[in-house]
Motif scaffolding. Structure first.
Motif, PDB file in Angstrom:
ATOM      1  N   LEU A 259       0.834  -1.203   0.000  1.00 20.55           N
ATOM      2  CA  LEU A 259       0.000   0.000   0.000  1.00 20.55           C
ATOM      3  C   LEU A 259       0.864   1.246   0.000  1.00 20.55           C
ATOM      4  O   LEU A 259       0.585   2.200  -0.731  1.00 20.55           O
ATOM      5  N   ARG A 260       1.919   1.263   0.790  1.00 16.98           N
ATOM      6  CA  ARG A 260       2.798   2.441   0.816  1.00 16.98           C
ATOM      7  C   ARG A 260       3.466   2.646  -0.547  1.00 16.98           C
ATOM      8  O   ARG A 260       3.628   3.779  -1.004  1.00 16.98           O
ATOM      9  N   GLU A 261       3.826   1.572  -1.192  1.00 19.93           N
ATOM     10  CA  GLU A 261       4.418   1.690  -2.532  1.00 19.93           C
ATOM     11  C   GLU A 261       3.411   2.273  -3.522  1.00 19.93           C
ATOM     12  O   GLU A 261       3.753   3.144  -4.336  1.00 19.93           O
ATOM     13  N   ASP A 262       2.166   1.816  -3.438  1.00 26.54           N
ATOM     14  CA  ASP A 262       1.137   2.312  -4.347  1.00 26.54           C
ATOM     15  C   ASP A 262       0.809   3.779  -4.070  1.00 26.54           C
ATOM     16  O   ASP A 262       0.567   4.566  -4.988  1.00 26.54           O
TER      17      ASP A 262
ATOM     18  N   GLN B  91       8.519   7.031   2.904  1.00 27.16           N
ATOM     19  CA  GLN B  91       8.031   8.364   3.270  1.00 27.16           C
ATOM     20  C   GLN B  91       6.508   8.391   3.466  1.00 27.16           C
ATOM     21  O   GLN B  91       5.955   9.435   3.805  1.00 27.16           O
ATOM     22  N   LEU B  92       5.864   7.260   3.234  1.00 25.51           N
ATOM     23  CA  LEU B  92       4.402   7.201   3.331  1.00 25.51           C
ATOM     24  C   LEU B  92       3.958   6.478   4.590  1.00 25.51           C
ATOM     25  O   LEU B  92       4.604   5.535   5.043  1.00 25.51           O
TER      26      LEU B  92
ATOM     27  N   GLY C 166      -6.712   7.010   5.226  1.00 21.90           N
ATOM     28  CA  GLY C 166      -6.009   8.286   5.146  1.00 21.90           C
ATOM     29  C   GLY C 166      -4.518   8.027   5.157  1.00 21.90           C
ATOM     30  O   GLY C 166      -4.071   6.933   5.532  1.00 21.90           O
ATOM     31  N   TYR C 167      -3.730   9.015   4.750  1.00 26.24           N
ATOM     32  CA  TYR C 167      -2.293   8.779   4.673  1.00 26.24           C
ATOM     33  C   TYR C 167      -1.530  10.094   4.756  1.00 26.24           C
ATOM     34  O   TYR C 167      -2.123  11.186   4.699  1.00 26.24           O
TER      35      TYR C 167
END
Length: 370
Positions: free
Chosen positions: A77-80, A93-94, A244-245
């Motif tokens: 998910l962070r990569e996407d 960074q996410l 959310g992010y």
């Protein structure tokens, strides 16, 4: 065993609740069964069938393995999310949570808390002080400006208040909720230089900004205390998905790992969010239509003699109402629910579909004749 509200209040008064929570009221926008709901800035368009199929398939694949804990680091998910945002961001960074409110809670848990202070500029997102107080962070209501219709946040006033209060966490919103107004990046730069704490730029409505409106994401390189938050609730029509992010320096995400609960993002949540991101072009296709209705509202409420704030969001704040509560009730009686945000003589309305916007504008015109 059921009880009356007064009975529950009586019991609550005897519970050993924290003193700073006594007398507080929870967040709560009315959830009423009316024909046109334009009060919570949701995306009025249903999720397209193509995306529904992708979400169902993604959840189906995860269902077999629900006996196992989810990926604690939600790596895919962070990569996407990094790929979606661009700006040369990397996965480390996410950060993500169950809605941007949980992300903000993580930030305040890591950088706020007892003996620390958070500063925001009122009127702004009502959850910032609620989350701060819930975590024991002292909240300071900063001044936004003197123009009652635009509520601009100027550079000098922002810096002056940061230097006065020396907050550990400072909140800026661009576009701001409930005014819809966006910030010049010079204000963000100056605010960052003025504080030794973290600076949070809440960009929940960034996808709706007018052309040329800058994002604070461009300021992240070299600014290790800058945090930019986003959400999939609005432009992505995923309010029910709760995702959310934020984007920040990798060290910030390391700090957030210290306070998050284990496995805070379920496998299902991760699967739904990733399926939505893989179909971002389909989901974001409604953004331009929503912006058209927003601009239509701005034009038409002004024609009714109700000055609107310039909006870069999916909603419009408008003033000039002799009695905002009476107008709110009049609209509700006509099947249209908007938001009374507590600003005298003002109401806020979400830009919905063309049909919903027409019903709102017709109802508003009729209400002014009451």
């Amino acid at each position: 065993m059921s009880s009356t509200v007064s009975e529950r209040d009586d019991v609550l008064s005897r519970l050993p609740i924290r003193d700073d929570l006594r007398g507080k009221v929870p967040y709560g926008a009315p959830q009423l069964d009316v024909a046109v709901r334009l009060n919570t800035n949701e995306n009025s368009y249903d999720v397209p069938d193509e995306v529904i199929a992708a979400v169902v398939e993604a959840v189906r694949r995860e269902a077999k393995h629900l006996n196992r804990y989810p990926d604690r680091e939600f790596t895919g998910l962070r990569e996407d999310l990094a790929a979606y945002l661009g700006h040369d961001l990397t996965a480390d960074q996410l950060w993500a949570g169950n809605g941007s409110n949980e992300v903000l809670q993580h930030v305040l848990q890591a950088f706020g808390g007892p003996g620390r202070t958070a500063l925001g500029f009122t009127p702004s997102y009502s959850m910032h002080p609620i989350i701060s107080t819930g975590i024991g962070t002292a909240w300071v209501d900063g001044l936004r400006g003197t123009d009652a219709d635009v509520f601009d946040l100027g550079l000098d006033l922002t810096v002056e208040q940061i230097e006065k209060h020396r907050p550990d966490v400072t909140f800026l919103c661009s576009p701001n909720n409930p005014t819809g107004t966006a910030l010049d990046l010079d204000v963000v730069r100056a605010a960052y230089e003025a504080t030794d704490g973290v600076l949070v730029v809440d960009e929940a409505y960034a996808e709706f900004a007018r052309p040329g409106t800058p994002s604070a994401l461009t300021l992240l390189p070299g600014r290790e205390r800058l945090i930019v938050t986003r959400t999939m609730s609005k432009a992505f029509a995923l309010a029910g998905g709760r995702l959310g992010y934020l984007a920040a320096d990798p060290a910030v995400t390391d700090a957030l790992r210290l306070v998050r609960l284990p496995y805070h993002l379920s496998s299902v949540t991760q699967a739904v969010a990733r399926a939505a991101l893989w179909h971002a072009d389909v989901l974001l296709a409604t953004v331009e239509a929503i912006k058209e209705q927003r601009d239509r509202i701005v034009t038409d409420v002004a024609a009714l003699g109700l000055p609107p704030a310039p909006s870069d969001a999916n909603f419009v704040l408008f003033g000039g109402l002799p009695d905002a509560e009476a107008t709110w009730r009049s609209l509700l009686s006509r099947g249209v629910l908007v938001r009374d945000v507590g600003i005298p003589n003002h109401l806020r309305v979400t830009a919905g579909t063309e049909a919903e916007t027409t019903k709102f504008l017709d109802a508003l015109a009729d209400s002014l004749l009451d």
